[in-house]
Scaffold this active site. Structure first.
Site, PDB file in Angstrom:
ATOM      1  N   ALA A   1     -51.332-110.745  17.651  1.00  0.00           N
ATOM      2  CA  ALA A   1     -51.009-111.902  18.498  1.00  0.00           C
ATOM      3  C   ALA A   1     -52.379-112.449  18.932  1.00  0.00           C
ATOM      4  CB  ALA A   1     -50.351-111.107  19.531  1.00  0.00           C
TER       5      ALA A   1
ATOM      6  N   ARG B   1     -50.560-126.030  17.473  1.00  0.00           N
ATOM      7  CA  ARG B   1     -49.241-126.730  17.332  1.00  0.00           C
ATOM      8  C   ARG B   1     -48.187-126.489  18.397  1.00  0.00           C
ATOM      9  NH1 ARG B   1     -46.414-125.920  12.133  1.00  0.00           N
ATOM     10  NH2 ARG B   1     -47.604-124.044  11.930  1.00  0.00           N
TER      11      ARG B   1
ATOM     12  N   GLY C   1     -58.586-114.068  10.139  1.00  0.00           N
ATOM     13  CA  GLY C   1     -57.608-113.634   9.379  1.00  0.00           C
ATOM     14  C   GLY C   1     -56.817-112.465   9.713  1.00  0.00           C
TER      15      GLY C   1
ATOM     16  N   ASN D   1     -13.768-117.360  61.040  1.00  0.00           N
ATOM     17  CA  ASN D   1     -13.595-118.703  60.165  1.00  0.00           C
ATOM     18  C   ASN D   1     -14.706-119.593  60.718  1.00  0.00           C
ATOM     19  OD1 ASN D   1     -12.785-121.213  59.501  1.00  0.00           O
ATOM     20  ND2 ASN D   1     -10.723-120.865  59.437  1.00  0.00           N
TER      21      ASN D   1
ATOM     22  N   ALA E   1     -15.951-126.866  59.146  1.00  0.00           N
ATOM     23  CA  ALA E   1     -16.971-127.676  58.340  1.00  0.00           C
ATOM     24  C   ALA E   1     -18.078-128.161  59.331  1.00  0.00           C
ATOM     25  CB  ALA E   1     -15.837-128.850  58.247  1.00  0.00           C
TER      26      ALA E   1
HETATM   27  C1  UD1 Z   1     -49.360-115.135   6.870  1.00  0.00           C
HETATM   28  C2  UD1 Z   1     -49.371-114.446   5.519  1.00  0.00           C
HETATM   29  C3  UD1 Z   1     -48.377-115.271   4.772  1.00  0.00           C
HETATM   30  C4  UD1 Z   1     -46.813-115.110   5.128  1.00  0.00           C
HETATM   31  C5  UD1 Z   1     -46.920-115.861   6.674  1.00  0.00           C
HETATM   32  C6  UD1 Z   1     -45.591-115.724   7.079  1.00  0.00           C
HETATM   33  C7  UD1 Z   1     -51.681-113.809   5.049  1.00  0.00           C
HETATM   34  C8  UD1 Z   1     -52.852-113.853   4.506  1.00  0.00           C
HETATM   35  N1  UD1 Z   1     -50.801-114.624   4.944  1.00  0.00           N
HETATM   36  O1  UD1 Z   1     -49.521-116.681   6.737  1.00  0.00           O
HETATM   37  O2  UD1 Z   1     -48.446-114.534   3.338  1.00  0.00           O
HETATM   38  O3  UD1 Z   1     -46.186-115.792   4.397  1.00  0.00           O
HETATM   39  O4  UD1 Z   1     -47.955-115.202   7.329  1.00  0.00           O
HETATM   40  O5  UD1 Z   1     -45.647-116.236   8.534  1.00  0.00           O
HETATM   41  O6  UD1 Z   1     -51.564-112.667   5.712  1.00  0.00           O
HETATM   42  N2  UD1 Z   1     -53.331-113.506  13.223  1.00  0.00           N
HETATM   43  C9  UD1 Z   1     -54.124-112.759  13.983  1.00  0.00           C
HETATM   44  N3  UD1 Z   1     -55.593-112.856  13.520  1.00  0.00           N
HETATM   45  C10 UD1 Z   1     -55.960-113.991  12.715  1.00  0.00           C
HETATM   46  C11 UD1 Z   1     -55.027-114.616  11.926  1.00  0.00           C
HETATM   47  C12 UD1 Z   1     -53.725-114.382  12.195  1.00  0.00           C
HETATM   48  O7  UD1 Z   1     -53.950-112.330  14.896  1.00  0.00           O
HETATM   49  O8  UD1 Z   1     -57.096-113.988  12.441  1.00  0.00           O
HETATM   50  C13 UD1 Z   1     -51.905-113.472  13.681  1.00  0.00           C
HETATM   51  C14 UD1 Z   1     -51.126-114.636  14.177  1.00  0.00           C
HETATM   52  O9  UD1 Z   1     -51.216-114.788  15.617  1.00  0.00           O
HETATM   53  C15 UD1 Z   1     -49.834-114.634  13.716  1.00  0.00           C
HETATM   54  C16 UD1 Z   1     -49.979-113.653  12.411  1.00  0.00           C
HETATM   55  O10 UD1 Z   1     -51.133-113.401  12.469  1.00  0.00           O
HETATM   56  O11 UD1 Z   1     -48.955-113.811  14.519  1.00  0.00           O
HETATM   57  C17 UD1 Z   1     -49.808-114.669  11.224  1.00  0.00           C
HETATM   58  O12 UD1 Z   1     -50.941-115.585  11.312  1.00  0.00           O
HETATM   59  P1  UD1 Z   1     -50.350-117.066  10.699  1.00  0.00           P
HETATM   60  O13 UD1 Z   1     -51.980-117.895  10.607  1.00  0.00           O
HETATM   61  O14 UD1 Z   1     -49.262-117.744  11.151  1.00  0.00           O
HETATM   62  O15 UD1 Z   1     -50.308-116.719   9.172  1.00  0.00           O
HETATM   63  P2  UD1 Z   1     -50.403-117.331   7.851  1.00  0.00           P
HETATM   64  O16 UD1 Z   1     -51.954-117.838   7.674  1.00  0.00           O
HETATM   65  O17 UD1 Z   1     -49.442-118.756   7.859  1.00  0.00           O
END
Ligand code: UD1
Ligand code: CA
Length: 450
Positions: free
Chosen positions: A7, A13, A76, A372, A375
């Site tokens: 999270a 967005r 990531g 009662n 009004a």
């Molecule tokens: C990720 C997956 C992708 C999948 C998609 C589904 C990877 C590399 N890719 O893509 O295969 O189809 O989800 O929605 O895993 N988050 C963190 N820390 C970070 C990055 C993300 O906590 O550094 C959390 C985000 O808050 C979110 C989730 O991880 O809840 C996914 O992150 P998001 O950037 O939406 O995933 P994608 O890269 O789009």
């Protein structure tokens, strides 16, 4: 079993100051939905990886049993899970959920966990439009060989419609081994959790996929449009659930439950009603169109007519409320009470069979049985600084357009004449009236324009 909820993402967005996972869906934060589902699986450890807006998230969720793990900077999904690793021990299975995928179902996760006992289990879904998702790449034998992110995929891979939902489960020993070997050598220079698939293949660990039961349970929220879309899905689920229990809905597409709605048998709910907090409708309650109920209890057989607004109030059995009634916090009505149009009640108790049928304000009052209230009656409960109580005893009759200047008591069986401004207690079984005597002036002429 451990559960790690990711999270930390920013949610750019959403264009909002509120962290993404705190946006409400069906009256509850996105993350709270995921936490409820996670708890239903009874994990030994429940970790939330947070980052952006972290403190707001922690204070809002405020659960002492959670392990909060800060991810800063956010490099990531693999990097995110890495941060939780020190809290996971080494035994058992670890399940990874996303804080912005709120409608995931317990049953689906049970299946995934079952598949993950000795394998890497991936929850996948087939999408008509897989754009943006990581694709599940399989070999000729149909075995998963890797997950390729959209940005790293070749044209042929982009055509694959089976995608990674991001939700995975696997034995924790493998997870800790593989996470330590991730690299960020890819288009986004991120540590991809999905790269563990290749490592599973190399290590000869089986990979199993579980198909999500519905697309909506794996949909993520990245924008207000997607939030609104999932809101409809959540509301449809709530409506189906009510109907399964025997509630009759005029239209399951036009009800909003933003909390917990508990219904007895043979309840009927007309269109466009909103329920917030915890609302209880006892047996055979009828709710008319466009009513709003928040933290309320409605007794058996009561009828709420259109446009009634009820908050923090209790209606006894066989009540008749509305149309256009407003019951504010602290209102407690006993059996058979009638409250009509444009009547506002606040912090007031009505005993059985009393009525206030038209245009009244009753605040900070204790009203007996069979009273009662005419009004235009107003309890003047506030002098600008303090609030005072009005007591109206059993069988009193309050004439129309009466002001009860509190603190004041109307005795049992008393009658107040219309238009009375009551500033002293009214004795029981007596007519009390404060009104200039009516006179008629014969021969009086209206002024004429000059
Ligand atoms: C990720 C997956 C992708 C999948 C998609 C589904 C990877 C590399 N890719 O893509 O295969 O189809 O989800 O929605 O895993 N988050 C963190 N820390 C970070 C990055 C993300 O906590 O550094 C959390 C985000 O808050 C979110 C989730 O991880 O809840 C996914 O992150 P998001 O950037 O939406 O995933 P994608 O890269 O789009
Ligand atoms: Ca990303």
């Amino acid at each position: 079993m451990n559960i790690v909820i990711l999270a930390a993402g920013q949610g750019k967005r959403m264009h909002s100051n509120l962290p993404k996972v705190l946006h409400p869906l069906a009256g509850k934060a996105l993350l709270a939905h995921v936490l409820d589902t996670a708890r239903s699986l009874e994990p030994q450890r429940l970790c939330v990886v947070y980052g952006h807006g972290g403190d707001a998230v922690r204070t809002t969720i405020d659960d002492p049993d959670l392990v909060w793990v800060l991810q800063e900077p956010q490099l990531g999904t693999g990097h995110a899970v890495m941060q939780a690793l020190p809290h996971l021990g080494s035994a058992g299975t670890t399940l990874v959920l996303y804080g912005d995928v709120p409608l995931i179902q317990t049953e689906t996760l049970r299946q995934l966990l079952h598949a993950a006992r000795d394998a890497l289990a991936i929850l996948t879904v087939e999408l008509a439009d897989p754009d943006g998702y990581g694709r599940i790449v399989r070999n000729a034998a149909g075995e998963v060989v890797r997950i390729v992110e959209q940005k790293d995929a070749m044209a042929a891979e982009r055509a694959i419609r089976e995608v990674n939902t991001g939700i995975v489960a696997l034995p924790t020993v493998y997870l800790s081994d593989w996470l330590g070997r991730l690299s960020n050598d890819n288009a986004q220079q991120e540590y991809y959790l999905t790269d563990i698939v290749g490592m599973a293949v190399a290590a000869g660990v089986p990979i199993r996929t579980t198909l999500a039961q519905s697309e909506s349970e794996v949909l993520g929220v990245n924008s207000k449009g997607q939030l609104a879309q999932l809101e409809r899905v959540a509301q449809r689920r709530a409506a189906e659930h009510l109907m399964e229990q025997g509630v009759r809905l005029a239209d399951p597409a036009r009800i909003d439950v933003r909390g917990e709605l508990l219904c007895g048998r043979d309840v009927f709910i007309d269109v466009n009603c909103v329920f917030e907090g915890r609302v209880v409708l006892e047996e055979a309650v009828e709710v008319g169109p466009a009513c709003v109920l928040k933290n309320a209890r409605i007794g058996a057989g009561s009828r709420l007519a259109a446009f009634s607004h009820i908050e923090g109030a209790t209606v006894g059995p066989d009540g008749v409320i509305g149309p256009f009634s407003r019951l504010r916090p602290g209102t407690e009505l006993a059996a058979g009470v009638h409250v009509g149009n444009f009547v506002e009640l606040k912090n007031s108790k009505f005993a059985a069979l009393s009525k206030a049928n038209h245009l009244a304000y009753v605040g900070d009052a204790i009203v007996g049985s069979r009273v009662n209230i005419g009004a235009g009656t107003i309890t003047c409960n506030y002098d600008g600084a303090n609030k005072f109580k009005t007591i109206i005893e059993d069988d009193a009759f309050i004439g129309s357009d009466t002001q009860l200047v509190a603190p004041v008591t109307v005795g049992r069986g008393a009658t107040l004449g219309a238009g009375t401004t009551l500033t002293k207690d009214a004795p029981p079984d007596t007519l009390t009236i404060s009104r200039a005597r009516q006179i008629s002036i014969p021969g009086w002429k209206r002024p004429q324009k000059k």
